[in-house]
Design an enzyme around this catalytic site. Structure first.
Site, PDB file in Angstrom:
ATOM      1  N   SER A   2       0.816  -1.220   0.000  1.00 20.88           N
ATOM      2  CA  SER A   2       0.000   0.000   0.000  1.00 20.88           C
ATOM      3  C   SER A   2       0.849   1.269   0.000  1.00 20.88           C
ATOM      4  O   SER A   2       0.371   2.329  -0.410  1.00 20.88           O
ATOM      5  CB  SER A   2      -0.923   0.010   1.218  1.00 20.88           C
ATOM      6  OG  SER A   2      -0.181  -0.090   2.419  1.00 20.88           O
TER       7      SER A   2
ATOM      8  N   ASP B 149      -0.914   8.116   9.944  1.00 17.16           N
ATOM      9  CA  ASP B 149      -0.387   6.894  10.551  1.00 17.16           C
ATOM     10  C   ASP B 149       1.136   6.848  10.564  1.00 17.16           C
ATOM     11  O   ASP B 149       1.728   5.885  11.043  1.00 17.16           O
ATOM     12  CB  ASP B 149      -0.936   5.663   9.835  1.00 17.16           C
ATOM     13  CG  ASP B 149      -0.537   5.602   8.361  1.00 17.16           C
ATOM     14  OD1 ASP B 149       0.210   6.489   7.895  1.00 17.16           O
ATOM     15  OD2 ASP B 149      -0.976   4.663   7.672  1.00 17.16           O
TER      16      ASP B 149
ATOM     17  N   HIS C 158       2.038   5.625   5.717  1.00 20.03           N
ATOM     18  CA  HIS C 158       1.599   5.885   4.349  1.00 20.03           C
ATOM     19  C   HIS C 158       1.948   7.317   3.948  1.00 20.03           C
ATOM     20  O   HIS C 158       2.228   8.154   4.808  1.00 20.03           O
ATOM     21  CB  HIS C 158       0.105   5.624   4.219  1.00 20.03           C
ATOM     22  CG  HIS C 158      -0.244   4.171   4.340  1.00 20.03           C
ATOM     23  ND1 HIS C 158      -0.641   3.595   5.527  1.00 20.03           N
ATOM     24  CD2 HIS C 158      -0.236   3.170   3.423  1.00 20.03           C
ATOM     25  CE1 HIS C 158      -0.876   2.310   5.340  1.00 20.03           C
ATOM     26  NE2 HIS C 158      -0.624   2.020   4.072  1.00 20.03           N
TER      27      HIS C 158
END
Length: 615
Positions: free
Chosen positions: A459, A581, A584
Site C-alpha cells: 500500500s 499513521d 503511508h
C-alpha cells in the site's frame, strides 16, 4: 466429586505472567516478540475455570442455572469494560479525534461482546491500521470469551443427561477443539491477511476448549494416567519455561503459530494449570507469590486499560523509556481503581445488596437510618450513571469526528486503478516489444525513459505509482494493499511463468507488513543476474522495522547485482512526507519516494554497464 472448588492462587500467578507479556508486546519490548500468546493463556485459564464451575453445578443439582451463571459473567465482565470504554471516549474526544472516531464506531461491539466479528465483517486488516488503531481493538478476545460463556454451558446441559457424561463431555469437547485447530490451519494463508483467522471465534475456540478438557480430566479422571504429583510438577515447570521461551523468541508474524503453534501454547498452558492443582512444588511457590497474585487479581483490569492508554499516548509506536514507564504506571493505576471500586464491589453483589436493603422493612431506627443512607447513595449513583450516559451520547453525537477511513477508501480505489493500469502496461509492452539495445550510449533521461523495471510493492507504493511512472514510464508497478514479502515472491513467479515478463530489473518494495522471512534469498535467486533493488522501510509502529532494515542492508552488501533504495534514511526527519499513521505517504512523500527509486536505478544501471563493458 468435589462439592466446592478450592481457590488456586497459582492460577492468578499464571494470569500475571500472561498479562505482563501482553503488556510488554504492546509496548514493543524486544523480549516479548510473541507476547500476544498471553491472550491464548488467558483463554485456557478461562476455559478451565468456567468448565469446572459448570461441572460442579451439574453434579450437585443436575443442571445449570443459566440465568444466574450469565448474570455472574455479566457482573464480572461488563462494569469494567463499560467504565474503561466511557473514560476512553471522553478522553480521546479531547486529545485525539482519530482515536475518538474509531472508538465511537467500536463502542457497542466492545461492550456487548461481538468485537471480533465486528472487525472481521468490517474487514479491519490485521496489518493495515488506517492510522491510529481503535482503542477497543483488544476487546476481540473478550468477545470470544463472552461467546464461549453463552454457548458452551448450553452444550454441557444438553450432554449432561448422558449416562457416562464425563466421557461424553470430554469426547465432544476434544472433537470441537480439533475442528477449531484444523480450521485455523486451513483458513490461514501466509500470503494474505490473517485477520479472519486471528479474530474468529471458530478458529480460536480451541484454547478455551483445551482448558475445558483439563477441567473435565480434573473432575472425572477420564484418562487413567497414574502420574505422581512430583512428575506433574516437573511437567508444569517445563511447560512454563517453554511458554516463556515461545513468547520471547518466536515472531508474532510466524506462520508456525497458525499451523499448530497456538495449539501447542494452549496445551502447555493446560499442563501448567493442571500441574499446580495436583502438586505442590517450587512452581506453586513461584506462581503463588504475593506479587504475581496481586498482578493476577488485576490482570483483567490491566488488560482492559493498557491498550487504549498506549494508543492514546504513543499511537502504537515504539516510545521513549519515560513514556513507557508512564504508560505502565497509568495502566496499573487505572486497573487498581477499576478493581477496587468497580469490579470487586459489583462482583461481590453490592447492587443486589443495596436493592435488598431498600426493599426491606426496617425493624429499628438503626436499620431505617441504614436504608436511608443506601437509598441516597443509590440515587446519587443512578444520577451519575444517567448524567454520564447523557454526556456520552451528546459527546458521540456532537463532537466533530476526524477519521482516516476516507483515506483508506481512496487508497483502495487507487489500488484498483493501479491494477488496471498495470495490466494495460503489460499489454502495451507486449504489443511494442522490440530487441533490446545497449543503454551505454543513452543519456540519463533516455535510459530512465526506456528501462523496464518491475516494482513489486504494497500500500505504500500504491501512493507512489503515479510519480513512479513519471520517472520510469516504461516500467511496471504491481502494488496491492496488505501485501507481505512472501506474497511478493509469488507475484514475481507469476510475472516470469505466466506473464513472460523479461525486463531489466526488479524493485522489491516490501517489508512494511511483516518480517522478511527468507524472501530475500529466494527473490535474488529467481531474478538471476538482473539488478535487484531492495527498499528499506519506514514503519515506526512495527517492531520489525529495524530488523527488516538491518537484514536488507546486510543482504545488499553481501550479494552482487543487488542495490539499496534507502527510503528509511531519505524519509528521516521529514514528517511532512507522511499521512496520520506515520507510514503511508502524502503527495510530497510519494514524490520523494519516486525520486529515491530514480536515483538508485540510474546509479545501478550505470554501474551494471561498467561491469558489462569490462566483461
Amino acid at each position: 466429586m468435589q462439592k466446592k472448588r478450592k481457590y488456586i492462587k497459582e492460577i492468578d500467578g499464571l494470569r500475571a505472567l500472561a498479562v505482563i507479556m501482553v503488556l510488554a508486546y504492546h509496548l514493543k519490548m524486544p523480549f516479548a516478540k510473541s507476547g500476544l500468546l498471553g491472550v491464548t493463556v488467558f483463554f485456557v485459564i478461562s476455559g478451565y475455570l468456567i468448565t469446572g464451575i459448570l461441572i460442579n453445578e451439574i453434579e450437585e443439582s443436575g443442571g445449570v442455572d443459566l440465568k444466574n451463571f450469565w448474570l455472574r459473567r455479566i457482573r464480572r465482565l461488563l462494569p469494567a469494560v463499560l467504565s474503561m470504554a466511557v473514560v476512553m471516549i471522553f478522553v480521546s474526544a479531547v486529545v485525539n479525534r482519530v482515536v475518538f472516531t474509531k472508538g465511537c464506531n467500536d463502542l457497542l461491539s466492545a461492550v456487548f461482546g461481538y468485537n471480533n466479528w465486528w472487525q472481521i465483517f468490517r474487514k479491519v486488516s490485521y496489518f493495515e491500521n488506517a492510522g491510529a488503531p481503535s482503542p477497543f481493538t483488544h476487546c476481540w478476545s473478550l468477545a470470544i470469551e463472552t461467546q464461549f460463556y453463552l454457548i458452551y454451558p448450553i452444550l454441557l446441559i444438553l450432554l449432561s443427561k448422558a449416562r457416562n457424561r464425563g466421557k461424553i463431555f470430554a469426547a465432544v469437547t476434544a472433537v470441537l477443539a480439533m475442528i477449531s485447530v484444523v480450521l485455523m490451519g486451513v483458513l490461514y494463508s501466509p500470503d494474505g491477511d490473517p485477520s479472519r483467522v486471528y479474530y474468529g471465534t471458530d478458529t480460536r475456540a480451541f484454547s478455551l476448549l483445551i482448558g475445558a478438557l483439563a477441567a473435565i480430566q480434573k473432575e472425572y479422571h477420564i484418562i487413567k494416567v497414574k502420574l505422581r504429583g512430583k512428575l506433574w510438577a516437573v511437567i508444569g515447570s517445563i511447560s512454563v519455561l517453554i511458554l516463556i521461551g515461545m513468547m520471547m523468541l518466536i515472531s508474532s508474524y510466524s506462520s508456525f503459530l497458525y499451523y499448530g503453534g497456538q495449539a501447542i501454547v494452549s496445551v502447555l498452558a493446560a499442563f501448567v494449570v493442571y500441574a499446580v492443582t495436583v502438586s505442590r512444588s517450587l512452581l506453586n511457590i513461584i506462581l503463588g507469590s504475593s506479587i504475581l497474585k496481586w498482578i493476577g487479581d488485576r490482570s483483567y483490569s490491566i488488560y482492559l486499560w493498557h491498550y487504549p492508554i498506549i494508543v492514546l499516548m504513543s499511537g502504537g509506536k515504539r516510545a521513549a523509556w519515560w513514556i513507557v514507564i508512564l504508560e505502565v504506571v497509568l495502566s496499573v493505576g487505572f486497573a487498581e481503581l477499576s478493581y477496587r471500586f468497580i469490579e470487586t464491589p459489583v462482583r461481590h453483589g453490592i447492587i443486589g445488596e443495596y436493592i435488598g436493603i431498600i426493599n426491606s422493612r426496617p425493624h429499628n431506627r438503626r436499620e431505617r437510618h441504614r436504608q436511608i443512607q443506601v437509598a441516597r447513595r443509590s440515587l446519587k449513583a443512578m444520577a451519575a450513571v444517567l448524567a454520564t450516559g447523557l454526556a456520552l451520547s451528546l459527546c458521540i453525537a456532537f463532537v466533530p469526528k476526524k477519521t482516516t477511513l476516507d483515506t483508506v477508501a481512496k487508497r483502495e480505489k487507487k489500488a484498483t486503478e493501479v491494477t488496471k493500469l498495470t495490466n494495460q502496461k503489460l499489454k502495451e509492452q507486449k504489443a511494442k516489444k522490440t530487441a533490446k539495445t545497449s543503454k551505454s550510449t543513452m543519456t540519463d533521461e533516455e535510459l530512465l525513459k526506456n528501462v523496464q523495471m518491475l516494482l513489486i510493492g504494497d500500500s505504500i507504493t500504491v501512493d507512489v505509482t503515479d510519480y513512479f511512472y513519471k520517472v520510469l514510464p516504461n516500467s511496471i508497478s504491481d502494488t496491492k494493499i496488505g501485501r507481505s514479502t512472501l506474497t511478493g515472491v509469488k507475484v514475481f513467479d507469476e510475472y516470469q511463468t505466466q506473464k513472460k515478463w523479461d525486463g531489466d530489473g526488479v524493485i522489491f518494495a516490501l517489508g512494511t507488513n511483516g518480517p522478511m522471512y527468507d524472501t530475500l534469498g529466494r527473490i535474488r535467486q529467481k531474478v538471476g543476474d538482473k539488478p535487484l533493488f531492495l527498499t528499506t522501510v519506514h514503519a515506526p509502529k512495527e517492531d520489525f522495522e529495524s530488523s527488516n532494515n538491518e537484514e536488507i542492508r546486510k543482504f545488499v552488501k553481501e550479494h552482487e547485482h543487488t542495490y539499496l533504495i534507502d527510503w528509511y534514511t531519505a524519509s528521516a526527519d521529514h514528517p511532512e512526507y507522511f499521512d496520520q499513521d506515520d507510514t503511508h505517504l502524502l503527495p510530497k512523500g510519494a514524490e520523494a519516494y519516486a525520486q529515491c527509486i530514480k536515483d538508485a536505478v540510474l546509479k545501478a544501471m550505470r554501474a551494471e554497464e561498467k561491469v558489462n563493458d569490462k566483461v
